[in-house]
Design an enzyme around this catalytic site. Structure first.
Site, PDB file in Angstrom:
ATOM      1  N   ASP B 166       0.861  -1.188   0.000  1.00 58.47           N
ATOM      2  CA  ASP B 166       0.000   0.000   0.000  1.00 58.47           C
ATOM      3  C   ASP B 166       0.894   1.234   0.000  1.00 58.47           C
ATOM      4  OD1 ASP B 166      -1.828  -2.047   0.453  1.00 58.47           O
ATOM      5  OD2 ASP B 166      -3.019  -0.881   1.896  1.00 58.47           O
ATOM      6  N   LYS B 229      -6.703   3.329  -3.590  1.00 64.01           N
ATOM      7  CA  LYS B 229      -7.138   3.378  -2.195  1.00 64.01           C
ATOM      8  C   LYS B 229      -7.293   4.834  -1.784  1.00 64.01           C
ATOM      9  CE  LYS B 229      -5.224   2.063   2.356  1.00 64.01           C
ATOM     10  NZ  LYS B 229      -4.145   1.317   3.040  1.00 64.01           N
ATOM     11  N   LYS B 265     -10.114   0.243  -2.720  1.00 67.46           N
ATOM     12  CA  LYS B 265     -10.046   0.110  -1.262  1.00 67.46           C
ATOM     13  C   LYS B 265     -10.328   1.446  -0.587  1.00 67.46           C
ATOM     14  CE  LYS B 265      -7.020  -1.136   2.602  1.00 67.46           C
ATOM     15  NZ  LYS B 265      -5.666  -1.591   3.019  1.00 67.46           N
TER      16      LYS B 265
END
Lengths: 293, 329, 485
Positions: B166, B229, B265
């Site tokens: 991430d 995300k 996400k």
């Protein structure tokens, strides 16, 4: 030896030009003393048709002029009318008015033009506004011109009715087709000459002389006319205008006013021939925490 | 503009990056990169209206149960604190695989999400459970470090066994209009990920406008993101539905243009079942059911799991639940 | 863990709004002079639920004598009470009605959905709150009319005859009654025959509010009942919302009488998407524009114009969005598109679908499931249409969209204005100067820029050309009910 006077030929006014009626017909109204006023065009339904075409063509450009510019042009009409005062007084007298009455009528007509000239760039400020809707939108209403307006001019006056009915219609940004007073037609054509020399674009005002009865139907049934303004108290005429108007839902405005009355003017004569348009647009972040005050 | 190796190598900032392998990974050889300054405009009020439609969906009975189980299975159970220790991470990993064992048959979460230094511990703890280990990287959460530090950070996490990375984008560079820099950095990290899937965190709370969110989404996807995300969880606002919706539309457009599926996400702020279900409704209606698996949709959250569990138990027993009956971690 | 590649199919379980709190009588009489009276003819007709064709209640059919009774009651109330009342007192009655409606909002919403086929999400979130707010808004005007018309003398007209359509039954009743009362008129209102129930529930509230008898009278019935109102010589004002054809009949009937009129009629409004528009929001605006209330909306954005450079993209997105719409039980909170209001209207819509196909247009319908009983129509769009296609020119009043493409702004302005109607228009572009160019030149009474189908009590609504005349809502909505000197 006395000089032979040159007589004026009264024509009609369509698209900024002065043609004779396409029908070739004329009529000769007389004043109370029985004197002939002249050979006046007896316009036909085809003249009405041509006038509506000219008015429609002129509408776009006129309606998109800056309101300030329209105001200047209306003021110019007033100026030109002032300059030709004598001619109008003479015509009014020939049509039966006393000198004093004729002078008064011309003065009121000039002042009325100046009054409406001043309205052009104020109408939308007074008649429209921002509507505080509950959602995140900016919402405002403004008046916009309707389009082509048919004017059945006051049959009892030669000048003041004509001017009082035309001025608010064009101040609003409309173009118009005017049926002049049948028995008092002189000032209408001379006024057309005033218009023609006042920077009013051709076709914005079109003036036809002749029989109201004959021209009313083609005008009031015309599918490309958006509204009819009628002055007069003839119930039958009003009724037929209302019936003629149905097919394209023309707006019919009826003014039984005495146009010489100083109060026979106002904002509503303008907004009556306008449509209200309401516009919406989203606003970001209304009621958000980002306000700086 | 055609996205070819030869073309990109002719631009100085792209030198040294192996685009060919990325293209292969994407299963295509060429596709065009749009001009990111021309990313579609977003009308915020319109987005709010659209989102309110999702929020008005009423999810009941079997649909609710199915939704809650999906939500559980999509959670990236997360701890990202300076005070994280192996002890804390171990306990969280146990919880990830044993959400509420008094109720058999529940799914596990999708992944645990930790700092690079905790990856090895986490990897060991979740072994055999099918749960993935995700690691934040690239000088998370601010991302204010040079590219070589970010690459090293990523390499460390991947080497320690992270299945997913991430990363954060350089928001400062983005806001100063250096889109190529942002693009390049993402592409470089993608290279370093190898087999690990890359989630690109936009930190939408710092991008502020939805126009920016859309543009950053486009940059991330074209640069090679497997997931986009919303947030680090360190900045408010985080995963608002408006932001997530904007990103979902970007994902859909990217799929239409390139044929490549990218995951989503939302992270931060999704703390209860209702919000999670609204998010799933949104995914279902914007992207379709293809995205309704944890391969393509995740929730980055720490407290969501227990709320979902309480809802599941409430639905099954008909009795409102107390948090005392659900383990923290 | 879920198995990879498992095909997920997540369908929303039914979520019906409860009907437990709804109180409907088996039979409704006429509300005249503050009392419920039997119709002179003794005749009643059924009001049915278009979603399942089941009868909801029977409703009285008023004839000329009943209408005469109602007009007399309205005249008496006008002369003796309402025109003499302090405007500030009038205001309080209208406020009270607004509050009572708010208290029973949920019941109104459910009845509206049952009777009209309208989805509960819309009746709950749009129709009923807007109706309440309309009363609330106009209540405040009652004692401030001199501010609305500076330099004019304002007086009321007398008895207003009001005829409303079936697409927004309660909301249209509010649009008619609230400004009429605020300006000091009394009312005889006729709801549409397929959707009388919320107007009758409103009559119950009016009764409960203590409004003086005869100030509002509700007479139910068919076109003949409406005609009796239009032709009654003691009616001073006709306010009509409905089709352009009927509007013209009314206008003809009242020609030469003293009756004032306002008409809110049909439309074939253009919704214009330019290439720089926020496309996803524009798609939502298209959906809102044409599928709101099953397309039974006079201002529906039924003619879509998309700039050629983005046409494929917009159509693809639109089809995708259409496929996520849920068509079904109007009472289900998840339903996006409910039932067509009546069999007659469904027949009209279906005939246009045939016309469109016969004209060679390409028809696309959402692939959603549709209930087998009741009157339903899938969201439909037609491509490959021309300005001269009938489905482009004529109002369909259903969930049917036509899509035309264009190249330049001038071209689309011309095409958008090329219609006898002029009710509304939509414009979608990111560029401010272009918005104003378009919104100024479109000949329509309401122009939505980067939004569509928004309504508010403060916002005047009404058309140009054959879409009618007069405005409803806002300050300008007062003008329909006053005499100015």
């Amino acid at each position: 030896m006395a000089r032979l006077e040159v007589l004026k030929t009264y024509k009609i006014y369509i698209g900024g030009k002065f043609p004779r009626t396409e029908s070739g017909r004329y009529y000769s109204p007389k004043n109370a003393k029985g004197e002939a006023l002249g050979n006046i065009c007896l316009s036909s339904r085809k003249d009405v048709r041509n006038a509506v075409v000219a008015a429609r063509k002129a509408f776009g450009g006129w309606s998109e002029r800056a309101a300030f510019n329209r105001g200047q042009i209306l003021y110019r009409i007033g100026e030109m009318l002032e300059g030709r005062k004598a001619q109008f007084i003479e015509e009014l007298q020939l049509q039966g008015a006393t000198k004093a009455k004729a002078e008064k009528e011309v003065a009121v007509a000039i002042d009325r033009l100046i009054y409406y000239a001043g309205w052009c760039d104020k109408v939308s400020q007074v008649s429209g506004g921002v509507n505080p809707v509950a959602s995140s939108h900016f919402n405002f209403s403004v008046n916009e011109p309707m389009g082509v307006v048919g004017v059945a001019a006051d049959q009892s006056t030669s000048l003041i009715g004509l001017v009082s009915q035309i001025a608010p219609v064009i101040a609003a940004g409309n173009s118009c087709v005017v049926i002049a007073a049948e028995e008092l037609p002189l000032c209408s054509i001379t006024f057309a000459e005033v218009l023609n020399s006042s920077d009013v674009p051709g076709g914005v005002v079109n003036i036809l002389t002749g029989s109201l009865d004959e021209m009313l139907k083609p005008m009031a049934t015309h599918m490309d006319v958006n509204a009819i303004v009628y002055t007069g108290n003839d119930a039958e005429t009003l009724n037929s205008i209302q019936e003629f108007a149905v097919e394209n839902l023309k707006r019919v405005r009826h003014y039984p006013q005495d146009w010489m009355d100083a109060k026979a003017q106002g904002l509503h004569y303008i907004t009556d021939v306008m449509e209200l348009k309401t516009t919406w647009h989203p606003i970001e972040n209304i009621g958000g925490a980002t306000s700086s005050y | 503009m055609i996205f070819t190796e030869a073309f990109l190598r002719s631009i100085p900032i792209f030198v040294g990056i192996n685009y060919q392998s990325m293209a292969k990974k994407k299963g295509t050889t060429t596709f065009s990169i749009p001009d990111f300054t021309q990313s579609p405009r977003i009308d915020k009020v319109g987005v709010e209206e659209r989102v309110s439609r999702f929020q008005k969906r009423s999810i009941k009975k079997e649909a609710k149960m199915q939704g809650l189980r999906m939500a559980l299975n999509m959670i990236d159970l997360t701890t990202l604190e300076g005070k994280d220790t192996p002890g804390k991470v171990k306990q969280m990993c146990f919880k990830a695989a044993h959400l509420h064992d008094v109720h058999p048959g529940l799914p596990t979460v999708a992944a645990v999400c930790v700092y690079p230094s905790m990856v090895a511990t986490a990897k060991k703890e979740v072994e055999g459970t099918g749960i993935k280990v995700a690691s934040v990287s690239t000088a998370f959460p601010a991302g204010q470090a040079p590219l070589d530090v970010k690459i090293t950070d990523t390499k460390f996490a991947v080497d320690a066994g992270a299945d997913e990375i991430d990363m954060v984008i350089s928001r400062g560079k983005f806001l100063s209009g250096e889109y190529n820099f942002v693009f390049d950095e993402i592409a470089a990290i993608k290279e370093e990920c190898g087999k690990a899937r890359l989630k690109v965190i936009l930190e939408t709370g710092e991008l502020v406008t939805l126009d920016n969110v859309r543009r950053a989404s486009d940059i991330a996807m074209y640069a090679g993101a497997d997931f986009i995300k919303t947030s680090t969880g360190k900045i408010q606002p985080a995963a608002t539905m408006q932001v997530t919706y904007t990103m979902l539309e970007a994902i859909r457009d990217f799929k239409l243009k390139t044929g490549i599926q990218v995951g989503m996400k939302p992270a931060g702020g999704i703390s209860n079942s209702k919000l999670a279900l609204h998010n799933l409704v949104m995914v279902n209606e914007v992207l379709g059911s293809e995205w309704l698996t944890n391969e393509w949709f995740r929730f980055g959250a720490s407290s969501l799991a227990n709320d979902v569990l309480m809802q599941i138990m409430k639905t099954e027993t008909g009795v409102y639940q107390s948090s005392d009956y659900f383990s923290i971690d | 863990m879920a198995k990879k590649n498992e095909k997920i199919n997540w369908e929303y379980a039914p979520a019906p709004e409860s009907t437990g709190h709804v109180n409907l009588k088996e039979q409704y009489d006429l509300f005249i002079d503050g009392k419920w009276v039997k119709p002179d003819s003794g005749k009643y007709f059924d009001s049915t639920n278009p979603a399942n064709k089941k009868k909801l209640a029977s409703v009285a059919h008023a004839n000329e004598k009943d209408v005469d009774k109602a007009v007399k009651a309205a005249r008496k109330a006008y002369t003796n009470i309402w025109s003499k009342m302090e405007p500030s007192e009038r205001a309080k009655y209208i406020y009270r009605i607004a509050r009572l409606m708010q208290e029973r909002a949920r019941e109104f919403a459910v009845i509206e959905s049952l009777d009209a086929g309208k989805v509960i999400r819309e009746s709950r979130d749009v129709d009923v709150p807007l109706a309440c707010n309309h009363f609330f808004y106009y209540a405040g005007w009652a004692d401030k009319l001199e501010y609305a018309f500076p330099n004019r003398e304002v007086s009321s007209l007398g008895v207003a005859g009001q005829i409303i359509p079936w697409n927004f039954p309660l909301l249209m009743a509010a649009w008619k009654i609230a400004p009429a009362l605020a300006t000091g008129n009394t009312v005889v209102l006729k709801p549409a025959e397929t959707t009388s129930l919320t107007a009758l529930k409103l009559a119950e509230i009016i009764e409960e509010s203590g409004l003086p008898a005869g100030v509002v009278n509700i007479v139910t019935g068919y076109g003949d009942t409406g005609a009796a109102i239009v032709n009654h010589e003691d009616v001073d004002k006709i306010a009509f919302t409905g089709s352009t054809a009927v509007g013209k009949i009314i206008q003809k009937a009242i020609a030469g009488t003293h009756k004032k009129s306002t008409l809110e009629l049909g439309g074939k409004s253009a919704n214009i998407i330019l290439d720089d528009a926020p496309l996803d929001q524009a798609v939502e605006g298209i959906v809102n524009g044409i599928f709101f209330n099953q397309g039974h909306v006079c201002c529906a954005g039924s003619r879509l114009f998309v700039q050629e450079s983005v046409a494929d993209q917009v159509i693809e997105k639109l089809k995708h969005r259409m496929n996520s719409l849920i068509v079904g039980d109007p009472l289900d909170k998840n339903t996006d598109i409910g039932a067509i209001n009546s069999k007659e209207q469904l027949d009209v819509i279906n005939s246009y679908l045939k016309i469109g196909q016969a004209e060679g247009a390409t028809m696309y319908q959402a692939d959603c499931a549709v209930p087998s009983s009741g009157y339903y129509c899938r969201p439909t769009l037609f491509t490959d249409v021309a300005q001269s296609s009938r489905i482009v020119q004529e109002e369909i009043f259903g969930p049917v969209l036509t899509i035309q493409t264009f190249r330049t702004v001038d071209e689309v302005i011309q095409k958008a204005n090329n219609t006898p109607y002029g009710l509304a228009a939509g414009v979608w572009t990111d560029k401010g100067s272009r918005i104003f160019n378009l919104t100024t030149k479109l000949r329509a009474g309401v122009v939505w820029a980067n939004t569509y189908n928004k309504f508010d009590p403060t916002s005047p609504f009404g058309g140009y050309k054959e879409s009618g005349f007069g405005r409803e809502g806002g300050l300008h909505g007062l003008e329909a009910y006053v005499k100015l000197n």
